[in-house]
Design a protein around this motif. Sequence first.
Motif, PDB file in Angstrom:
ATOM      1  N   SER A 204      47.546  35.170  25.578  1.00  0.00           N
ATOM      2  CA  SER A 204      48.271  34.662  24.412  1.00  0.00           C
ATOM      3  C   SER A 204      47.732  35.182  23.090  1.00  0.00           C
ATOM      4  O   SER A 204      48.503  35.602  22.229  1.00  0.00           O
ATOM      5  N   ASP A 205      46.403  35.186  22.950  1.00  0.00           N
ATOM      6  CA  ASP A 205      45.841  35.586  21.656  1.00  0.00           C
ATOM      7  C   ASP A 205      44.736  36.617  21.762  1.00  0.00           C
ATOM      8  O   ASP A 205      44.102  36.946  20.761  1.00  0.00           O
ATOM      9  N   GLY A 206      44.503  37.134  22.968  1.00  0.00           N
ATOM     10  CA  GLY A 206      43.503  38.186  23.130  1.00  0.00           C
ATOM     11  C   GLY A 206      42.064  37.715  23.082  1.00  0.00           C
ATOM     12  O   GLY A 206      41.149  38.549  23.018  1.00  0.00           O
TER      13      GLY A 206
ATOM     14  N   LEU B  10      51.530  43.093  32.516  1.00  0.00           N
ATOM     15  CA  LEU B  10      50.251  42.421  32.286  1.00  0.00           C
ATOM     16  C   LEU B  10      50.252  41.541  31.045  1.00  0.00           C
ATOM     17  O   LEU B  10      49.419  40.643  30.923  1.00  0.00           O
ATOM     18  N   ASP B  11      51.190  41.790  30.124  1.00  0.00           N
ATOM     19  CA  ASP B  11      51.240  41.051  28.857  1.00  0.00           C
ATOM     20  C   ASP B  11      51.149  39.548  29.068  1.00  0.00           C
ATOM     21  O   ASP B  11      50.553  38.829  28.260  1.00  0.00           O
TER      22      ASP B  11
ATOM     23  N   CYS C 283      39.550  43.723  39.292  1.00  0.00           N
ATOM     24  CA  CYS C 283      40.316  43.053  38.255  1.00  0.00           C
ATOM     25  C   CYS C 283      41.311  42.110  38.939  1.00  0.00           C
ATOM     26  O   CYS C 283      41.691  42.314  40.096  1.00  0.00           O
ATOM     27  N   ALA C 284      41.687  41.080  38.187  1.00  0.00           N
ATOM     28  CA  ALA C 284      42.588  40.073  38.729  1.00  0.00           C
ATOM     29  C   ALA C 284      43.443  39.499  37.609  1.00  0.00           C
ATOM     30  O   ALA C 284      43.005  39.467  36.452  1.00  0.00           O
ATOM     31  N   ALA C 285      44.636  39.052  37.958  1.00  0.00           N
ATOM     32  CA  ALA C 285      45.583  38.524  36.982  1.00  0.00           C
ATOM     33  C   ALA C 285      45.858  37.052  37.253  1.00  0.00           C
ATOM     34  O   ALA C 285      46.154  36.675  38.391  1.00  0.00           O
ATOM     35  N   SER C 286      45.752  36.263  36.193  1.00  0.00           N
ATOM     36  CA  SER C 286      45.995  34.827  36.289  1.00  0.00           C
ATOM     37  C   SER C 286      47.148  34.434  35.380  1.00  0.00           C
ATOM     38  O   SER C 286      47.164  34.780  34.205  1.00  0.00           O
TER      39      SER C 286
ATOM     40  N   ASP D 248      45.746  47.388  26.742  1.00  0.00           N
ATOM     41  CA  ASP D 248      46.754  48.240  26.121  1.00  0.00           C
ATOM     42  C   ASP D 248      48.075  47.885  26.793  1.00  0.00           C
ATOM     43  O   ASP D 248      48.378  48.380  27.877  1.00  0.00           O
ATOM     44  N   ASN D 249      48.822  47.029  26.134  1.00  0.00           N
ATOM     45  CA  ASN D 249      50.066  46.548  26.745  1.00  0.00           C
ATOM     46  C   ASN D 249      51.085  47.676  26.934  1.00  0.00           C
ATOM     47  O   ASN D 249      51.873  47.651  27.887  1.00  0.00           O
ATOM     48  N   ALA D 250      51.054  48.651  26.057  1.00  0.00           N
ATOM     49  CA  ALA D 250      51.990  49.774  26.184  1.00  0.00           C
ATOM     50  C   ALA D 250      51.748  50.550  27.474  1.00  0.00           C
ATOM     51  O   ALA D 250      52.679  51.095  28.067  1.00  0.00           O
ATOM     52  N   LYS D 251      50.481  50.585  27.904  1.00  0.00           N
ATOM     53  CA  LYS D 251      50.126  51.295  29.136  1.00  0.00           C
ATOM     54  C   LYS D 251      50.015  50.340  30.318  1.00  0.00           C
ATOM     55  O   LYS D 251      49.700  50.772  31.430  1.00  0.00           O
TER      56      LYS D 251
END
Length: 123
Positions: A54-56, A29-30, A96-99, A73-76
């Motif tokens: 990129s910058d949250g 997801l990062d 939820c969706a990822a772009s 939480d990038n670790a998770k």
Amino acid sequence: QLQLVESGGGLVQPGGSLRLSCAASGFTLDYYNIGWFRQAPGKEREGVSCINSSDGTTYYKASVKGRFTISRDNAKNTVYLQMNSLKPEDTAVYYCAASSTYCSVYGNQYNYWGQGTQVTVSS
């Protein structure tokens, strides 16, 4: 297999809180901007919130600003949507969706979608 899975929905009384989770498998997801959308019965899907990869930087629909908080939480490999002071009008299926491009209220900018989780706010 690339997949997003939402969890954390349920029935809550007005004024209550829920925390939705969006967990990714098969990809990281990062590198993605993650958006939360919702769709109430008989209504169009709408963008609720988004967090920039990129910058949250975070974005919120006006009606949820101050009540909802998006975080990652990038670790998770998980993104959360903390929802406080819930109102009956927040009742909807939340997705939820990822772009891979940018945060947007338009669903066609998103590459991957979860199956949704029901949130019902009622006394």
